[in-house]
Design an enzyme around this catalytic site. Structure first.
Site, mmCIF file in Angstrom:
data_model
loop_
_atom_site.group_PDB
_atom_site.id
_atom_site.type_symbol
_atom_site.label_atom_id
_atom_site.label_comp_id
_atom_site.label_asym_id
_atom_site.label_seq_id
_atom_site.Cartn_x
_atom_site.Cartn_y
_atom_site.Cartn_z
ATOM 1 N N GLU A 80 40.384 40.133 37.872
ATOM 2 C CA GLU A 80 41.404 41.140 38.206
ATOM 3 C C GLU A 80 41.446 41.371 39.719
ATOM 4 O O GLU A 80 42.505 41.411 40.331
ATOM 5 C CB GLU A 80 41.107 42.459 37.489
ATOM 6 C CG GLU A 80 41.531 42.478 36.022
ATOM 7 C CD GLU A 80 43.037 42.345 35.863
ATOM 8 O OE1 GLU A 80 43.785 42.804 36.734
ATOM 9 O OE2 GLU A 80 43.462 41.753 34.852
ATOM 10 N N CYS A 94 42.172 43.567 31.493
ATOM 11 C CA CYS A 94 43.562 43.616 31.904
ATOM 12 C C CYS A 94 44.146 45.014 31.693
ATOM 13 O O CYS A 94 44.600 45.647 32.645
ATOM 14 C CB CYS A 94 44.338 42.549 31.119
ATOM 15 S SG CYS A 94 46.090 42.569 31.421
HETATM 16 C C1 HMH Z 1 46.659 40.262 36.237
HETATM 17 C C2 HMH Z 1 47.022 41.415 35.379
HETATM 18 N N1 HMH Z 1 46.051 42.180 34.872
HETATM 19 C C3 HMH Z 1 46.360 43.217 34.077
HETATM 20 C C4 HMH Z 1 47.662 43.529 33.750
HETATM 21 C C5 HMH Z 1 47.980 44.690 32.856
HETATM 22 O O1 HMH Z 1 48.527 44.289 31.677
HETATM 23 C C6 HMH Z 1 48.647 42.707 34.296
HETATM 24 N N2 HMH Z 1 49.952 42.936 34.047
HETATM 25 N N3 HMH Z 1 48.302 41.668 35.105
#
Ligand code: HMH
Length: 226
Positions: free
Chosen positions: A209, A137
């Protein structure tokens, strides 16, 4: 000193971040052409994603074996709840989405799958699993934010400039470095078999992601309207 875990997995992981960066959602944020409705879908879905994501830092804080590790997880928790989610609240305000509506967003199928996978891995294993589950993330967004900030004019874009500014900021870069250092510290001296399992968690969350960008670009929720 042995090679850092994040350096060792980098050649594989970077392919995932490049794919995310090249996704039309991200590319169109970079040139300012992204449809605002797609972006609103991201704001709402991501807000409820971050609520679940924040729980990982709380799990890490409780599983930590020493105070320094507790502090790092707690710092991450604070960063997500107050710094990162402020961006979403500020955009929502601009779009006249109130905070109750934002928080009541029904997570999409991909969103549910992603947070369920992360929380399961974090709960089932030791503290190193928590660090692995949360890493993709911050690592992917930091990569994307810094690359978008290099595009001439992107930081000044009227819609997406503040997104790019936050994800390329020193505060967010520090948050990601904190997550990477945590991972490296917790992976130290682990046997090969366990390192492979940690790498697998990072790869799987990396795939999620990519799917999250795709879900937002296509404004997906669940497959059948009831
Ligand atoms: C899905 C997603 N991945 C990473 C981040 C980064 O924190 C986020 N805000 N949202």
């Amino acid at each position: 000193m042995s090679e850092k875990f994040t350096d060792r997995i980098y050649p594989r992981i970077i392919k995932l971040w490049e794919a995310c960066f090249n996704h039309p959602f991200v590319q169109e944020m970079g040139n300012g052409s992204l449809d605002l409705d797609k972006f609103k879908h991201w704001i709402k879905q991501d807000y409820v994603y971050l609520i679940e994501y924040a729980r990982l830092f709380a799990i890490g804080t409780s599983k930590a074996a020493d105070l320094e590790t507790m502090n790092s997880f707690a710092k991450g928790l604070d960063g997500v709840l107050f710094m990162e989610m402020d961006l979403h609240r500020s955009y929502a305000k601009d779009f006249s989405i109130n905070e109750d509506e934002l928080e009541a967003t029904e997570p999409s199928a991909i969103n549910t799958a992603y947070t369920s996978y992360m929380l399961n891995k974090a709960q089932a294993g030791g503290v190193e699993n928590v660090a692995a589950a949360l890493l993709a993330c911050s690592w992917s967004y930091s990569y994307i934010g810094l690359k978008l900030a290099e595009i001439p004019g992107a930081l000044e874009d009227k819609n997406y400039g503040s997104w790019i500014e936050m994800y390329s900021s020193k505060e967010f870069t520090d948050l990601n470095e904190n997550a990477m250092e945590l991972m490296n510290k917790l992976a130290e001296d682990k046997p090969e078999r366990e390192l492979k399992a940690l790498e697998e968690i990072i790869v799987k969350t990396g795939y999620f992601e990519y799917m999250f960008w795709d879900m937002c670009y296509n404004k997906e929720t669940w497959s059948i309207d009831l």
